[in-house]
Design a protein around this motif. Structure first.
Motif, PDB file in Angstrom:
ATOM      1  N   THR A   1      -3.479  46.806  21.580  1.00  0.00           N
ATOM      2  CA  THR A   1      -4.004  48.030  22.205  1.00  0.00           C
ATOM      3  C   THR A   1      -5.198  48.557  21.409  1.00  0.00           C
ATOM      4  O   THR A   1      -6.239  48.919  21.975  1.00  0.00           O
ATOM      5  N   ALA A   2      -5.046  48.579  20.087  1.00  0.00           N
ATOM      6  CA  ALA A   2      -6.145  49.061  19.232  1.00  0.00           C
ATOM      7  C   ALA A   2      -7.360  48.145  19.345  1.00  0.00           C
ATOM      8  O   ALA A   2      -8.504  48.608  19.352  1.00  0.00           O
ATOM      9  N   VAL A   3      -7.110  46.848  19.447  1.00  0.00           N
ATOM     10  CA  VAL A   3      -8.211  45.883  19.558  1.00  0.00           C
ATOM     11  C   VAL A   3      -8.975  46.104  20.858  1.00  0.00           C
ATOM     12  O   VAL A   3     -10.215  46.121  20.884  1.00  0.00           O
ATOM     13  N   ARG A   4      -8.231  46.277  21.946  1.00  0.00           N
ATOM     14  CA  ARG A   4      -8.901  46.489  23.249  1.00  0.00           C
ATOM     15  C   ARG A   4      -9.679  47.805  23.244  1.00  0.00           C
ATOM     16  O   ARG A   4     -10.777  47.890  23.779  1.00  0.00           O
ATOM     17  N   ARG A   5      -9.091  48.841  22.619  1.00  0.00           N
ATOM     18  CA  ARG A   5      -9.804  50.128  22.537  1.00  0.00           C
ATOM     19  C   ARG A   5     -11.102  49.983  21.749  1.00  0.00           C
ATOM     20  O   ARG A   5     -12.056  50.727  21.968  1.00  0.00           O
ATOM     21  N   ALA A   6     -11.102  49.066  20.815  1.00  0.00           N
ATOM     22  CA  ALA A   6     -12.312  48.851  20.014  1.00  0.00           C
ATOM     23  C   ALA A   6     -13.340  48.010  20.766  1.00  0.00           C
ATOM     24  O   ALA A   6     -14.429  47.739  20.228  1.00  0.00           O
ATOM     25  N   GLY A   7     -12.982  47.599  21.987  1.00  0.00           N
ATOM     26  CA  GLY A   7     -13.942  46.869  22.808  1.00  0.00           C
ATOM     27  C   GLY A   7     -14.093  45.414  22.435  1.00  0.00           C
ATOM     28  O   GLY A   7     -15.117  44.783  22.740  1.00  0.00           O
ATOM     29  N   ILE A   8     -13.081  44.875  21.774  1.00  0.00           N
ATOM     30  CA  ILE A   8     -13.150  43.474  21.358  1.00  0.00           C
ATOM     31  C   ILE A   8     -12.532  42.607  22.458  1.00  0.00           C
ATOM     32  O   ILE A   8     -11.380  42.832  22.853  1.00  0.00           O
ATOM     33  N   GLY A   9     -13.299  41.660  22.949  1.00  0.00           N
ATOM     34  CA  GLY A   9     -12.829  40.815  24.033  1.00  0.00           C
ATOM     35  C   GLY A   9     -11.908  39.710  23.542  1.00  0.00           C
ATOM     36  O   GLY A   9     -11.796  39.453  22.339  1.00  0.00           O
ATOM     37  N   MET A  10     -11.226  39.078  24.494  1.00  0.00           N
ATOM     38  CA  MET A  10     -10.347  37.940  24.182  1.00  0.00           C
ATOM     39  C   MET A  10      -9.345  38.309  23.082  1.00  0.00           C
ATOM     40  O   MET A  10      -9.075  37.518  22.171  1.00  0.00           O
ATOM     41  N   ALA A  11      -8.805  39.527  23.195  1.00  0.00           N
ATOM     42  CA  ALA A  11      -7.985  40.056  22.102  1.00  0.00           C
ATOM     43  C   ALA A  11      -6.810  39.136  21.771  1.00  0.00           C
ATOM     44  O   ALA A  11      -6.561  38.828  20.596  1.00  0.00           O
ATOM     45  N   GLU A  12      -6.068  38.713  22.805  1.00  0.00           N
ATOM     46  CA  GLU A  12      -4.879  37.906  22.531  1.00  0.00           C
ATOM     47  C   GLU A  12      -5.234  36.569  21.905  1.00  0.00           C
ATOM     48  O   GLU A  12      -4.559  36.103  20.977  1.00  0.00           O
ATOM     49  N   GLN A  13      -6.303  35.955  22.409  1.00  0.00           N
ATOM     50  CA  GLN A  13      -6.692  34.657  21.850  1.00  0.00           C
ATOM     51  C   GLN A  13      -7.114  34.782  20.385  1.00  0.00           C
ATOM     52  O   GLN A  13      -6.788  33.933  19.551  1.00  0.00           O
ATOM     53  N   VAL A  14      -7.875  35.843  20.091  1.00  0.00           N
ATOM     54  CA  VAL A  14      -8.308  36.036  18.706  1.00  0.00           C
ATOM     55  C   VAL A  14      -7.097  36.261  17.806  1.00  0.00           C
ATOM     56  O   VAL A  14      -6.987  35.676  16.720  1.00  0.00           O
ATOM     57  N   LEU A  15      -6.163  37.105  18.276  1.00  0.00           N
ATOM     58  CA  LEU A  15      -4.972  37.392  17.475  1.00  0.00           C
ATOM     59  C   LEU A  15      -4.136  36.131  17.263  1.00  0.00           C
ATOM     60  O   LEU A  15      -3.679  35.856  16.142  1.00  0.00           O
ATOM     61  N   GLU A  16      -3.956  35.351  18.321  1.00  0.00           N
ATOM     62  CA  GLU A  16      -3.188  34.104  18.179  1.00  0.00           C
ATOM     63  C   GLU A  16      -3.862  33.161  17.188  1.00  0.00           C
ATOM     64  O   GLU A  16      -3.199  32.477  16.399  1.00  0.00           O
ATOM     65  N   GLY A  17      -5.187  33.127  17.232  1.00  0.00           N
ATOM     66  CA  GLY A  17      -5.915  32.261  16.301  1.00  0.00           C
ATOM     67  C   GLY A  17      -5.703  32.676  14.852  1.00  0.00           C
ATOM     68  O   GLY A  17      -5.550  31.837  13.965  1.00  0.00           O
ATOM     69  N   LEU A  18      -5.655  33.983  14.630  1.00  0.00           N
ATOM     70  CA  LEU A  18      -5.449  34.479  13.260  1.00  0.00           C
ATOM     71  C   LEU A  18      -4.029  34.184  12.777  1.00  0.00           C
ATOM     72  O   LEU A  18      -3.813  33.900  11.594  1.00  0.00           O
ATOM     73  N   ILE A  19      -3.061  34.253  13.711  1.00  0.00           N
ATOM     74  CA  ILE A  19      -1.688  33.878  13.340  1.00  0.00           C
ATOM     75  C   ILE A  19      -1.641  32.396  12.987  1.00  0.00           C
ATOM     76  O   ILE A  19      -1.044  31.996  11.977  1.00  0.00           O
ATOM     77  N   LYS A  20      -2.312  31.581  13.806  1.00  0.00           N
ATOM     78  CA  LYS A  20      -2.335  30.136  13.554  1.00  0.00           C
ATOM     79  C   LYS A  20      -2.998  29.827  12.208  1.00  0.00           C
ATOM     80  O   LYS A  20      -2.577  28.912  11.493  1.00  0.00           O
ATOM     81  N   ASP A  21      -4.024  30.619  11.869  1.00  0.00           N
ATOM     82  CA  ASP A  21      -4.741  30.396  10.601  1.00  0.00           C
ATOM     83  C   ASP A  21      -4.053  31.068   9.420  1.00  0.00           C
ATOM     84  O   ASP A  21      -4.608  31.094   8.310  1.00  0.00           O
ATOM     85  N   TYR A  22      -2.875  31.661   9.664  1.00  0.00           N
ATOM     86  CA  TYR A  22      -2.074  32.276   8.609  1.00  0.00           C
ATOM     87  C   TYR A  22      -2.731  33.519   8.009  1.00  0.00           C
ATOM     88  O   TYR A  22      -2.468  33.917   6.891  1.00  0.00           O
ATOM     89  N   LEU A  23      -3.613  34.158   8.777  1.00  0.00           N
ATOM     90  CA  LEU A  23      -4.187  35.424   8.317  1.00  0.00           C
ATOM     91  C   LEU A  23      -3.403  36.621   8.856  1.00  0.00           C
ATOM     92  O   LEU A  23      -3.581  37.741   8.378  1.00  0.00           O
ATOM     93  N   LEU A  24      -2.594  36.382   9.868  1.00  0.00           N
ATOM     94  CA  LEU A  24      -1.650  37.386  10.367  1.00  0.00           C
ATOM     95  C   LEU A  24      -0.269  36.742  10.406  1.00  0.00           C
ATOM     96  O   LEU A  24      -0.149  35.570  10.781  1.00  0.00           O
ATOM     97  N   VAL A  25       0.749  37.523  10.029  1.00  0.00           N
ATOM     98  CA  VAL A  25       2.119  37.015  10.052  1.00  0.00           C
ATOM     99  C   VAL A  25       3.024  38.086  10.650  1.00  0.00           C
ATOM    100  O   VAL A  25       2.888  39.270  10.324  1.00  0.00           O
ATOM    101  N   GLU A  26       3.940  37.664  11.527  1.00  0.00           N
ATOM    102  CA  GLU A  26       4.913  38.589  12.101  1.00  0.00           C
ATOM    103  C   GLU A  26       6.257  38.414  11.411  1.00  0.00           C
ATOM    104  O   GLU A  26       6.645  37.289  11.070  1.00  0.00           O
ATOM    105  N   THR A  27       6.928  39.529  11.222  1.00  0.00           N
ATOM    106  CA  THR A  27       8.284  39.471  10.688  1.00  0.00           C
ATOM    107  C   THR A  27       9.048  40.714  11.149  1.00  0.00           C
ATOM    108  O   THR A  27       8.447  41.751  11.397  1.00  0.00           O
ATOM    109  N   THR A  28      10.352  40.563  11.249  1.00  0.00           N
ATOM    110  CA  THR A  28      11.197  41.654  11.751  1.00  0.00           C
ATOM    111  C   THR A  28      12.098  42.166  10.633  1.00  0.00           C
ATOM    112  O   THR A  28      12.960  41.423  10.139  1.00  0.00           O
ATOM    113  N   PRO A  29      11.899  43.418  10.211  1.00  0.00           N
ATOM    114  CA  PRO A  29      12.785  43.981   9.179  1.00  0.00           C
ATOM    115  C   PRO A  29      14.248  43.886   9.604  1.00  0.00           C
ATOM    116  O   PRO A  29      14.579  44.014  10.785  1.00  0.00           O
ATOM    117  N   GLY A  30      15.108  43.647   8.632  1.00  0.00           N
ATOM    118  CA  GLY A  30      16.536  43.577   8.916  1.00  0.00           C
ATOM    119  C   GLY A  30      17.011  42.208   9.361  1.00  0.00           C
ATOM    120  O   GLY A  30      18.189  42.048   9.705  1.00  0.00           O
TER     121      GLY A  30
END
Lengths: 212, 247
Positions: A72-101
């Motif tokens: 949502t923040a990415v789209r508000r910033a006017g950055i296109g292809m938000a999901e693809q860019v985010l997925e690419g960063l996860i693939k490149d290990y620059l973003l990581v998801e984890t669930t507390p607990g």
């Protein structure tokens, strides 16, 4: 590990090295982020998404910073292809998801270190329960004594899980009874839940673990 | 930590106050050891609401030596260096005592002795065997983030925080030390590593490929970075929770 679960938080990995302009008076540039011994080059869009994954200053403290809110923040910033860019960063290990607990949080903590980037500014006589970090004369983030303890010590251990275990063992040894301080799992969950408050102003960053 | 002389002012390397030089004053200070502060500042500790600070805390390795009073805090802050002086003045005991005198800070000499006893300053003479011992005993830990260079000024790289002017702008070799040195366990290992990397590149020279000469550069870089709180010196790591751990 990517997940569609809204409870998974999204964390940026790496130390910002900044923009690199090769030539005077030319706009050709890229951004650099160091992760462990590696430098990763990012274009403007990737760098913007990686930066937004740190959190934003006016974010409500109870709003989890996860894939959905970052997008949502990415789209508000006017950055296109938000999901693809985010997925690419996860693939490149620059973003990581984890669930507390969950086990994934312990695995996350075993793989990363929490590195402080500011000075500790201690507490105040007006509010001795709150500690702040920042620069000289410039407090940036306030936190509990437990979070401050991790800010001070966590980077000394090879990974964040060892740091939580060490801090919890110390709390037990000195007779603290608060389970948030004596149970490394609870401590880790509490830290992860508030970590974007440290990441968004660059008071700290996450790096890869040390070998030992 | 206060910085009563410099008042924490930002020196972005693009101007500011003219460097101050001092006339020779008695004995030659050119061979005196340099003084560096040791540790990550963790601020004052107020044990009770509306009460006085008990002390200020610095983390050094697994211990937390205390700055017992404001005099110690001020002189330890001065040991970092004053950005408007350290480009031209070797930051020795004498330089610190003179800066303390200028700021009406009393007892600087005895407080420096006390700080040395607490392990909160280290004295080192570049180009000597003792410099190598120093480099094998300490590591350099970076703070802040890189802001990079700009098309208007591609030579200097900024270090600081997003949203404010760079805390300091530095030459590429200093930026390289800020960027990489903390990944090695000691300053000396960083010098060897940086020298090796330089030897693999084009246009290498002994200045960049000889660890001893790299160490001389690191001393200059350390002063620039430490005086702006863009890095701090820490003891070489020992296993977690060792004897005397303050954690």
């Amino acid at each position: 590990m990517a997940t569609d679960d809204d409870s998974a938080l999204l964390f940026p990995i790496g130390h910002c090295i900044g923009a690199y302009y090769d030539l005077p008076n030319s706009d050709d540039h890229f951004f650099q982020v160091r992760v462990g011994p590696d430098i990763i080059r990012l274009d403007d869009e990737k760098f913007a998404v990686w930066s937004l994954a740190h959190g934003i200053p006016n974010r409500p403290p109870d709003q989890p910073w996860n894939r959905k809110t970052v997008l949502t923040a990415v789209r508000r910033a006017g950055i296109g292809m938000a999901e693809q860019v985010l997925e690419g960063l996860i693939k490149d290990y620059l973003l990581v998801e984890t669930t507390p607990g969950t086990d994934s949080a312990v695995d996350f903590a075993r793989r990363h270190r929490l590195m402080p980037l500011m000075l500790g500014l201690g507490n105040t006589s007006e509010e001795p329960r709150l500690y702040s970090v920042g620069m000289v004369g410039m407090p940036v983030v306030s936190m509990s004594s437990m979070a401050y303890d991790l800010y001070e010590w966590a980077h000394m251990d090879a990974n964040l899980w060892l740091a939580c275990q060490g801090a919890a063992a110390t709390a037990v040894r000195v007779g603290i009874e608060d389970r948030l301080a004596t149970d490394p799992l609870l401590m880790l969950d509490a830290l992860l839940g508030t970590l974007h408050a440290l990441l968004s102003p660059n008071a700290a960053y996450l790096d890869t673990r040390l070998a030992n | 930590m206060s910085n009563p002389v410099d008042n924490g002012s930002v020196n972005n390397g693009a101007g500011g106050a003219a460097p101050e030089t001092r006339p020779a004053n008695g004995n030659d200070d050119s061979q005196a050891p340099l003084v560096f502060p040791v540790g990550h500042y963790m601020g004052p500790f107020y044990p009770t609401r509306n009460g006085p600070a008990k002390h200020h805390i610095v983390r050094v390795g697994w211990k937390t030596p205390k700055l017992p009073d404001e005099g110690h805090v001020d002189i330890w802050a001065l040991a970092h260096g004053l950005p408007n002086r350290t480009d031209t003045v070797r930051w020795t005991r004498r330089a610190i005592i003179e800066a303390a005198d200028d700021a009406d800070m009393p007892d600087a000499a005895s407080i420096l002795d006390s700080l040395a006893g607490l392990g909160l300053i280290v004295e080192v003479t570049p180009g000597t065997e003792q410099a190598r011992e120093f480099a094998e005993s300490y590591r350099l830990q970076s703070l802040l983030i890189g802001l990079g260079n700009s098309p208007e000024d591609p030579v200097l790289d900024g270090i600081g925080l997003v949203g404010i002017p760079p805390v300091v702008k530095v030459r590429p070799r200093v930026f390289e030390i800020w960027q990489w040195a903390h990944l090695w366990p000691t300053v000396w290992a960083a010098c060897e590593g940086l020298a090796y990397v330089a030897s693999q590149g084009e246009n290498s020279s002994p200045e960049t490929t000889d660890p001893e000469q790299v160490l001389d550069l690191v001393f200059d870089a350390m002063r620039t970075l430490i005086s702006h709180n863009a890095a701090y010196l820490d003891l070489t790591k020992t296993p977690a929770g060792g004897a005397g751990s303050s954690r």
